[in-house]
Design a protein around this motif. Structure first.
Motif, PDB file in Angstrom:
ATOM      1  N   ASN A 192       0.723  -1.069   0.113  1.00 18.26           N
ATOM      2  CA  ASN A 192       0.070   0.093  -0.061  1.00 18.26           C
ATOM      3  C   ASN A 192       0.905   1.234   0.033  1.00 18.26           C
ATOM      4  OD1 ASN A 192      -2.195   1.424   0.313  1.00 18.26           O
ATOM      5  ND2 ASN A 192      -3.310   0.609   1.818  1.00 18.26           N
ATOM      6  N   SER A 200      -1.587  -3.223  -5.117  1.00 19.42           N
ATOM      7  CA  SER A 200      -2.347  -2.427  -4.207  1.00 19.42           C
ATOM      8  C   SER A 200      -3.015  -1.373  -5.115  1.00 19.42           C
ATOM      9  CB  SER A 200      -1.419  -1.564  -3.447  1.00 19.42           C
ATOM     10  OG  SER A 200      -2.027  -0.942  -2.270  1.00 19.42           O
ATOM     11  N   SER A 239      -4.631   4.775   3.012  1.00 20.84           N
ATOM     12  CA  SER A 239      -3.632   4.235   3.524  1.00 20.84           C
ATOM     13  C   SER A 239      -3.162   4.917   4.771  1.00 20.84           C
ATOM     14  CB  SER A 239      -2.084   4.364   2.673  1.00 20.84           C
ATOM     15  OG  SER A 239      -1.311   3.918   3.072  1.00 20.84           O
TER      16      SER A 239
END
Length: 369
Positions: free
Chosen positions: A115, A161, A329
């Motif tokens: 991520n 991601s 995130s």
């Protein structure tokens, strides 16, 4: 050092208030310590990002910067990402050997969090896309910037991601839209041609990524597993985490549960030991109404500044990067905090630069000094 040594013509009162609003959550966490609580670690882990954002915002608030220097800032931000990409190719030269499914790929991310790696590579995608549009007058520079854009896009995609890649595309789209609005008809035609070049480059990168992953990257973005079956939750469990945090906010609306306490409560009540990916729901649950006020300061202050000063052509790209990143995130890296501060800059376009842009790209309209 800059905050304490450089004279500020505009007092950043909103962001000083924002930092002060984070203090009650620390006190609540201290009063509600449990046996397993490490208050120092909890504060450092959960508040380092928000405090970093506050300090950057205080420094950047309505600060003047030249058009040339904002491009230097972006370039200096992107150069370490070139090193990152080189490291990723050295770490995993053959992507096909690392593919085991449609989940986030740590091996393709150099062993780090997919991520976060996709997030910073997405930021690099935006920087080199902007340079491709604005600072590539020669074929050689177009090839260099286009190559770096393609390579960063490829490595961001194969982390599996999605957040960082989608955020980068939104940033690039916002930049192209507002850049297109500020130039004359001749330059609009040139930008349109470059857009088609970038789209073509993107299609080739996607095709190569699909080939390298055996088509699994297409399943990932279609929310399917390796066998092509649709997954039940496109957010990979994040909806449940956000729902729990909002419930705790409604239970403790004034002071919240305290810094770092939401993770402990989640483990105790539902048996899930997981940190939230969403900074907005986390600040509400841990700081209560103080967190809501702090969040509103972050959301609205740049927009009010934008109403009075439209000089920053990258404003919405920077703003979207911060907003989208903290929602998928959180603030585990400093990038969203730093880029948020860039929203608050007052870009200065001197006459010499205006003339150069006019000769090279067509006259830019409505760029206030």
């Amino acid at each position: 050092m800059g905050v304490f040594t450089i004279i500020m013509r505009k007092q950043p009162i909103p962001y000083i208030l924002y930092i002060l609003l984070l203090i009650p959550g620390i006190l609540v966490a201290g009063f509600n310590m449990s046996v397993q609580t490490n208050i120092r670690t909890a504060i450092a882990f959960n508040l380092s990002g928000p405090v970093c954002l506050g300090i950057v915002s205080i420094f950047c608030y309505k600060r003047k910067i030249s058009y040339q220097n904002i491009h230097k800032v972006l370039l200096y931000m992107a150069l370490p990402l070139v090193s990152t990409v080189v490291y990723l190719f050295v770490f995993t030269p053959d992507i096909r050997e690392t593919i085991t499914g449609t989940g986030s790929n740590y091996a393709a991310s150099g062993g780090f969090g997919p991520n976060q790696v996709a997030t910073v590579l997405g930021l690099g995608m935006f920087v080199f896309a902007a340079r491709f549009f604005m600072l590539s007058p020669s074929l050689f520079l177009k090839m260099i910037n286009g190559f770096l854009l393609a390579v960063m896009s490829f490595r961001a995609i194969v982390t599996f991601s999605r957040g960082g890649v989608i955020t980068a595309l939104i940033m690039i789209a916002a930049f192209v839209y507002f850049y297109f609005l500020k130039v004359n008809a001749k330059a609009k035609f040139r930008i349109t041609r470059v857009v088609f070049l970038v789209i073509g480059l993107g299609v080739m990168v996607w095709g190569y990524s699909s080939l390298q992953t055996g088509g699994l990257i297409e399943n990932r973005y279609a929310n399917e597993d390796a066998l092509g079956r649709e997954k039940a939750d496109i957010t990979t469990g994040r909806t449940d985490l956000i729902s729990f945090e909002l419930e705790e906010f409604f239970k403790n609306p004034v002071l919240g549960v305290g810094v770092g306490k939401i993770k402990e409560l989640r483990e105790r009540e539902v048996g899930i030991l997981a940190a939230s990916h969403n900074e907005m729901s986390r600040i509400l649950s841990e700081h209560g109404l103080f967190g809501l006020t702090a969040l509103l300061i972050l959301l609205l202050t740049p927009l009010f500044f934008r109403l009075k000063n439209k000089s920053n052509i990258f404003f919405y790209s920077f703003y979207f990067f911060w907003f989208l990143t903290i929602n998928h995130s959180s603030m585990r890296i400093a990038a969203p905090a730093f880029v948020y501060g860039l929203c608050l800059l007052d870009i200065q376009y001197n006459q010499k630069k205006k003339k150069q842009l006019s000769n090279r790209y067509g006259r830019i309209r409505s760029l206030p000094s």
